[in-house]
Design a protein around this motif. Structure first.
Motif, short mmCIF file in Angstrom:
data_model
loop_
_atom_site.label_atom_id
_atom_site.label_comp_id
_atom_site.label_asym_id
_atom_site.label_seq_id
_atom_site.Cartn_x
_atom_site.Cartn_y
_atom_site.Cartn_z
N SER A 152 0.82 -1.21 0.00
CA SER A 152 0.00 0.00 0.00
C SER A 152 0.86 1.26 0.00
N PHE A 153 1.89 1.27 0.85
CA PHE A 153 2.77 2.45 0.93
C PHE A 153 3.45 2.72 -0.41
N GLY A 154 4.07 1.69 -0.97
CA GLY A 154 4.82 1.88 -2.21
C GLY A 154 3.93 2.26 -3.38
N SER A 155 2.79 1.62 -3.51
CA SER A 155 1.91 1.92 -4.64
C SER A 155 1.28 3.30 -4.51
N PHE A 156 0.89 3.68 -3.29
CA PHE A 156 0.33 5.02 -3.10
C PHE A 156 1.38 6.09 -3.43
N ALA A 157 2.59 5.90 -2.91
CA ALA A 157 3.65 6.87 -3.16
C ALA A 157 3.93 7.00 -4.66
N LEU A 158 3.95 5.87 -5.35
CA LEU A 158 4.21 5.90 -6.79
C LEU A 158 3.09 6.61 -7.54
N GLY A 159 1.84 6.28 -7.16
CA GLY A 159 0.72 6.95 -7.81
C GLY A 159 0.68 8.43 -7.52
N ALA A 160 0.92 8.80 -6.26
CA ALA A 160 0.87 10.21 -5.88
C ALA A 160 2.02 11.02 -6.47
N LEU A 161 3.10 10.35 -6.85
CA LEU A 161 4.26 11.05 -7.41
C LEU A 161 3.99 11.58 -8.81
N LEU A 162 3.14 10.87 -9.56
CA LEU A 162 2.93 11.25 -10.96
C LEU A 162 2.45 12.69 -11.13
N PRO A 163 1.44 13.17 -10.39
CA PRO A 163 1.02 14.57 -10.60
C PRO A 163 2.09 15.58 -10.19
N VAL A 164 2.98 15.19 -9.26
CA VAL A 164 4.01 16.12 -8.79
C VAL A 164 5.21 16.13 -9.74
N LEU A 165 5.43 15.04 -10.44
CA LEU A 165 6.65 14.87 -11.23
C LEU A 165 6.88 15.97 -12.26
N PRO A 166 5.88 16.39 -13.04
CA PRO A 166 6.15 17.47 -14.01
C PRO A 166 6.65 18.75 -13.34
N TYR A 167 6.12 19.07 -12.16
CA TYR A 167 6.59 20.26 -11.44
C TYR A 167 8.04 20.09 -11.00
N LEU A 168 8.39 18.90 -10.54
CA LEU A 168 9.76 18.65 -10.10
C LEU A 168 10.74 18.70 -11.27
N LEU A 169 10.23 18.45 -12.48
CA LEU A 169 11.07 18.48 -13.67
C LEU A 169 11.08 19.84 -14.35
N GLY A 170 10.41 20.82 -13.74
CA GLY A 170 10.49 22.17 -14.26
C GLY A 170 9.23 22.75 -14.85
N ALA A 171 8.13 22.01 -14.88
CA ALA A 171 6.88 22.53 -15.44
C ALA A 171 6.34 23.64 -14.54
N ASP A 172 5.76 24.66 -15.16
CA ASP A 172 5.17 25.77 -14.41
C ASP A 172 3.65 25.79 -14.47
N ASP A 173 3.09 24.89 -15.28
CA ASP A 173 1.65 24.89 -15.49
C ASP A 173 1.04 23.60 -14.95
N LEU A 174 -0.25 23.64 -14.62
CA LEU A 174 -0.94 22.48 -14.04
C LEU A 174 -1.19 21.38 -15.06
N TRP A 175 -1.37 21.74 -16.33
CA TRP A 175 -1.88 20.77 -17.29
C TRP A 175 -0.93 19.61 -17.60
N PRO A 176 0.39 19.79 -17.61
CA PRO A 176 1.25 18.61 -17.76
C PRO A 176 1.06 17.60 -16.62
N ALA A 177 0.86 18.12 -15.40
CA ALA A 177 0.62 17.23 -14.26
C ALA A 177 -0.69 16.48 -14.42
N VAL A 178 -1.73 17.20 -14.88
CA VAL A 178 -3.03 16.56 -15.10
C VAL A 178 -2.93 15.50 -16.19
N ALA A 179 -2.25 15.83 -17.27
CA ALA A 179 -2.13 14.89 -18.39
C ALA A 179 -1.38 13.63 -17.97
N LEU A 180 -0.27 13.79 -17.23
CA LEU A 180 0.50 12.63 -16.80
C LEU A 180 -0.29 11.78 -15.81
N ALA A 181 -1.02 12.44 -14.90
CA ALA A 181 -1.81 11.70 -13.92
C ALA A 181 -2.94 10.92 -14.60
#
Length: 243
Positions: free
Chosen positions: A165-194
């Protein structure tokens, strides 16, 4: 081909087509639930904050906090839930073990009655019950399966459930944050990846179910998209009202 060869071929074909996947393991449900929950909840949380006109840093911190809080919460909840279920089962097994020790003949008769109710002839049911009751541990296993519907040797592990549960939740929750961590400034890349991740998770889950991959993927995509859309709208409304 002789009759013996034909029967051997049939038996071999039966073995090849009659193997079953593990449906009692303690990892699949928490892993699937954790990944879906991580994706949907963190995506909804971030879109809600973004809808309120929060800045880039606030959205990233919100996403990372949601990841950590949700992963630990899921792990603790799964561990407690599965451990409680396991303890309940063990308590019932202790009751059954005690009854087998104190009243072996009554338990044997009870087992015979169960087989009779399933269509076994009375004499044969009594003989089967007698032979199965010779070994106390085997008798306990049989009674647990017949009366409680459980396999004492295959109880789910609280630790496996928590880690999955811990690992899968963390992996799933990481996807919306990942574009921001990679330099995205807009919400839509995070939404699209999620949303892509939701579709992928649904498609993967379909491999261990009877559903088609596209149906399962679209179902998860629709549910996650709806949650994100609603929270974004609420964030916009609340942000305007507070502002």
């Amino acid at each position: 081909m002789s009759i013996i060869d034909t029967e051997a071929a049939l038996h071999e074909g039966h073995r090849d087509n009659h193997t079953h996947r593990d449906v009692n393991g303690g990892w699949l449900r928490p892993a699937v639930f954790g990944a879906m929950d991580g994706l949907v909840s963190n995506l909804a949380l971030m879109t809600g904050v973004a809808g309120g006109s929060a800045g880039h840093q606030t959205i990233v911190i919100t996403g990372l906090a949601g990841l950590a809080a949700g992963a630990f919460s899921m792990a603790a909840g799964e561990y407690t839930s599965v451990a409680s279920q396991r303890e309940l089962v063990q308590a019932e097994l202790a009751v059954e073990r005690r009854e087998l020790r104190k009243h072996p003949q009554d338990e044997e008769a009870e087992l015979a009655t169960l087989y009779e109710a399933r269509g076994v002839e009375p004499a044969l049911a009594r003989e089967v019950a007698r032979q199965l009751s010779k070994d106390p541990e085997q008798a306990l296993e049989i009674h647990a399966r017949e009366e409680l519907g459980i396999d004492p040797s295959d109880l789910p592990s609280p630790m496996v459930a928590a880690v999955s549960s811990f690992g899968s939740f963390a992996l799933g929750a990481l996807l919306p944050v990942l574009p921001y961590l990679l330099g995205a400034d807009d919400l839509w890349p995070a939404v699209a990846l999620a949303l892509l991740g939701l579709f992928g998770c649904g498609a993967v889950v379909a491999r261990v179910t009877a559903r088609s991959w596209w149906y399962s993927g679209l179902r998860q995509l629709a549910l996650g998209g709806a949650a994100a859309g609603v929270t974004y709208a609420l964030g916009t409304v609340f942000g305007t009202a507070v502002g």
